[in-house]
Design an enzyme around this catalytic site. Structure first.
Site, PDB file in Angstrom:
ATOM      1  N   CYS A 162      12.812   8.378   4.847  1.00 57.48           N
ATOM      2  CA  CYS A 162      12.051   7.128   4.750  1.00 57.48           C
ATOM      3  C   CYS A 162      12.805   5.908   5.273  1.00 57.48           C
ATOM      4  O   CYS A 162      12.233   4.816   5.336  1.00 57.48           O
ATOM      5  CB  CYS A 162      11.638   6.885   3.299  1.00 57.48           C
ATOM      6  SG  CYS A 162      10.920   8.318   2.501  1.00 57.48           S
ATOM      7  N   HIS A 294      11.142  -1.676  -0.525  1.00 57.80           N
ATOM      8  CA  HIS A 294      10.778  -0.292  -0.223  1.00 57.80           C
ATOM      9  C   HIS A 294       9.521   0.055  -1.018  1.00 57.80           C
ATOM     10  O   HIS A 294       8.580   0.618  -0.478  1.00 57.80           O
ATOM     11  CB  HIS A 294      11.937   0.646  -0.550  1.00 57.80           C
ATOM     12  CG  HIS A 294      11.741   2.022  -0.028  1.00 57.80           C
ATOM     13  ND1 HIS A 294      11.538   2.288   1.309  1.00 57.80           N
ATOM     14  CD2 HIS A 294      11.684   3.232  -0.660  1.00 57.80           C
ATOM     15  CE1 HIS A 294      11.377   3.597   1.483  1.00 57.80           C
ATOM     16  NE2 HIS A 294      11.456   4.184   0.299  1.00 57.80           N
ATOM     17  N   GLU A 305      14.853  -0.228  -7.609  1.00 61.52           N
ATOM     18  CA  GLU A 305      14.923  -1.304  -6.618  1.00 61.52           C
ATOM     19  C   GLU A 305      14.959  -2.674  -7.285  1.00 61.52           C
ATOM     20  O   GLU A 305      15.735  -3.554  -6.886  1.00 61.52           O
ATOM     21  CB  GLU A 305      13.746  -1.214  -5.652  1.00 61.52           C
ATOM     22  CG  GLU A 305      13.824  -2.230  -4.513  1.00 61.52           C
ATOM     23  CD  GLU A 305      12.860  -1.936  -3.375  1.00 61.52           C
ATOM     24  OE1 GLU A 305      13.035  -2.537  -2.298  1.00 61.52           O
ATOM     25  OE2 GLU A 305      11.940  -1.120  -3.562  1.00 61.52           O
ATOM     26  N   LYS A 326       3.333  -1.275   1.403  1.00 64.44           N
ATOM     27  CA  LYS A 326       2.871   0.116   1.298  1.00 64.44           C
ATOM     28  C   LYS A 326       1.588   0.205   0.479  1.00 64.44           C
ATOM     29  O   LYS A 326       0.825   1.162   0.619  1.00 64.44           O
ATOM     30  CB  LYS A 326       3.950   0.986   0.656  1.00 64.44           C
ATOM     31  CG  LYS A 326       5.153   1.265   1.548  1.00 64.44           C
ATOM     32  CD  LYS A 326       6.142   2.180   0.841  1.00 64.44           C
ATOM     33  CE  LYS A 326       7.328   2.516   1.726  1.00 64.44           C
ATOM     34  NZ  LYS A 326       8.218   1.363   1.959  1.00 64.44           N
ATOM     35  N   HIS A 331       2.658   4.807   2.797  1.00 62.03           N
ATOM     36  CA  HIS A 331       4.069   5.053   3.112  1.00 62.03           C
ATOM     37  C   HIS A 331       4.138   5.870   4.390  1.00 62.03           C
ATOM     38  O   HIS A 331       3.822   7.060   4.400  1.00 62.03           O
ATOM     39  CB  HIS A 331       4.711   5.817   1.948  1.00 62.03           C
ATOM     40  CG  HIS A 331       6.198   5.913   2.026  1.00 62.03           C
ATOM     41  ND1 HIS A 331       6.914   5.711   3.194  1.00 62.03           N
ATOM     42  CD2 HIS A 331       7.129   6.200   1.069  1.00 62.03           C
ATOM     43  CE1 HIS A 331       8.199   5.863   2.951  1.00 62.03           C
ATOM     44  NE2 HIS A 331       8.356   6.167   1.673  1.00 62.03           N
ATOM     45  N   PHE A 390      14.971   9.400   0.608  1.00 66.28           N
ATOM     46  CA  PHE A 390      15.428  10.652   0.023  1.00 66.28           C
ATOM     47  C   PHE A 390      16.765  11.024   0.658  1.00 66.28           C
ATOM     48  O   PHE A 390      17.005  10.770   1.841  1.00 66.28           O
ATOM     49  CB  PHE A 390      14.427  11.769   0.302  1.00 66.28           C
ATOM     50  CG  PHE A 390      13.268  11.821  -0.674  1.00 66.28           C
ATOM     51  CD1 PHE A 390      13.208  11.006  -1.784  1.00 66.28           C
ATOM     52  CD2 PHE A 390      12.233  12.722  -0.465  1.00 66.28           C
ATOM     53  CE1 PHE A 390      12.143  11.069  -2.667  1.00 66.28           C
ATOM     54  CE2 PHE A 390      11.157  12.798  -1.337  1.00 66.28           C
ATOM     55  CZ  PHE A 390      11.115  11.973  -2.440  1.00 66.28           C
TER      56      PHE A 390
END
Length: 403
Positions: A162, A294, A305, A326, A331, A390
């Site tokens: 990502c 994010h 976050e 998003k 995403h 990830f």
């Protein structure tokens, strides 16, 4: 060290097939997440996504090109054509040797994989098209982009889940800043909204069946999207000499690794990436007015976050605006940071902060100004764009208002 500016931008995503349409959707807080229109949808537990609708590749590419272009490559080329046209650059002469391409994608030609697995396993055929490998490889879009625009400098693809497009844009920024190239075409693309791509993500059990609601107490997971965004990064002196329109200045970049868990994010890793981007940009916490988060809509990401932002910005965190687009476009995995950079440019250039839509109820562990549901007019001079992937791979860009 040279200054680096953005002189062109292009996109296709669930909100629009271009930048003006995407920014209009951001201003309106419009959600592009819809029921999926794909083969075998009824076999999926997750049936929504940020899908690009009304996509007709035959109108953009000829038959020979479509044989070679997976959907993620098609998206990349369309976005790049828009970006290069806006920049006004021509690479036919010597500039082609002094320009490079760095693109991000997590998975490359997933639609090609999916279609050919069906051919072999479901239909029982023993042969596939001879161009399957060059069509599905992660570097295909970068290669075709170099051929379309005669780019003969460094050309490569970054794949860090990502964070792919943020890593790609960070590399492009550093290459122009260090004088390796006078211009770079950069960004990211992803096209995973096919049966196999969605089925794989279902296995992680992090997907929402109804909506993406980052930072809201009622959130229940992420929603996949697809599309691309591509930018022209350019040496500021070159751009100024030719009178180019400057959208924003890229001033800092940092990347870190959590080195802890393959799927669970780390506050420390995210904090170090944001703090590193500030240091690289020569900025203080009080300089930043907006963070494009994010913000996936999972409890693990959102809480981590927000804790990282509080850790880095301290008392300044209370006045910061932080939002996740998003919630509107889904995403885009490897392409997500590139589309989100458009929200950063809009904040700096137009003084409009894109909202976090779908927000329903405050979460005490996400007690920041997440610009809920409605876009906001606000003057900001510097922003951060976060990407936390990830594998614990983090990449943060810092931008300033155009000089």
């Amino acid at each position: 060290m040279r200054r680096v500016v953005i002189t062109g931008a292009g996109t296709i995503n669930a909100l629009a097939h271009d930048v003006p349409g995407t920014l209009a959707a951001f201003r309106e807080g419009r959600c592009g997440i819809t029921p999926l229109d794909i083969r075998d949808r009824d076999r999926l537990a997750i049936q929504i996504g940020g899908q690009v609708h009304n996509w007709e590749p035959d109108e953009k590419f000829n038959r020979q090109q479509i044989v070679l272009y997976d959907k993620f490559t098609q998206f990349t080329l369309l976005a790049a054509r828009q970006a290069v046209a806006q920049s006004g650059l021509n690479f036919d002469g010597h500039l082609g040797y002094d320009t490079g391409i760095v693109l991000g994608t997590a998975a490359g030609g997933v639609n090609t994989w999916d279609e050919n697995y069906r051919t072999v396993y479901e239909e029982g055929k023993n042969r596939v098209h001879p161009f399957v490998v060059p069509k599905l490889m992660n570097s295909a879009a970068a290669s075709h982009l170099s051929m379309e625009f005669n780019i003969k400098g460094p050309v490569f693809t970054v794949s860090t889940a990502c964070a792919s497009s943020n890593h790609a844009m960070g590399q492009a920024f550093q290459m122009v800043r260090m004088g390796q190239c006078r211009a770079m075409i950069t960004g990211g693309s992803e096209a995973m909204l096919c049966f196999g791509g969605i089925k794989a993500w279902e296995g992680l059990r992090v997907m929402s069946k109804d909506a993406c609601r980052p930072f809201s107490l009622t959130r229940n997971g992420m929603v996949q999207g697809e599309g691309a965004a591509v930018f022209v990064f350019e040496d500021y002196e070159q751009a100024a000499r030719r009178g180019a329109e400057i959208l924003a200045e890229v001033v800092g970049f940092a990347m870190t690794s959590d080195a802890s868990d393959i799927v669970m994010p780390s506050k420390q890793g995210a904090s170090r990436a944001m703090a590193g981007a500030l240091r690289d940009a020569g900025m203080n916490a009080e300089d930043v007015g907006y963070i494009n988060a994010h913000g996936t809509g999972t409890a693990a990401n959102d809480k981590t976050e927000c804790a990282a932002v509080a850790d880095v910005f301290g008392a300044q965190a209370d006045r910061l605006m932080i939002s996740s687009t998003k919630s509107m476009h889904g995403h885009l995995i490897g392409g997500t940071g590139a589309v989100e950079l458009l929200a950063c440019i809009m904040a700096l250039r137009d003084g409009v902060i894109a909202p976090t839509v779908g927000y329903e109820e405050p979460d005490p562990e996400c007690a920041l100004d997440v610009v809920p549901n409605v876009a906001r007019e606000a003057k900001v001079n510097a922003v951060l764009s976060n990407a936390f992937a990830f594998g614990g791979l983090n990449a943060v860009l810092a931008l300033r208002k155009a000089p």
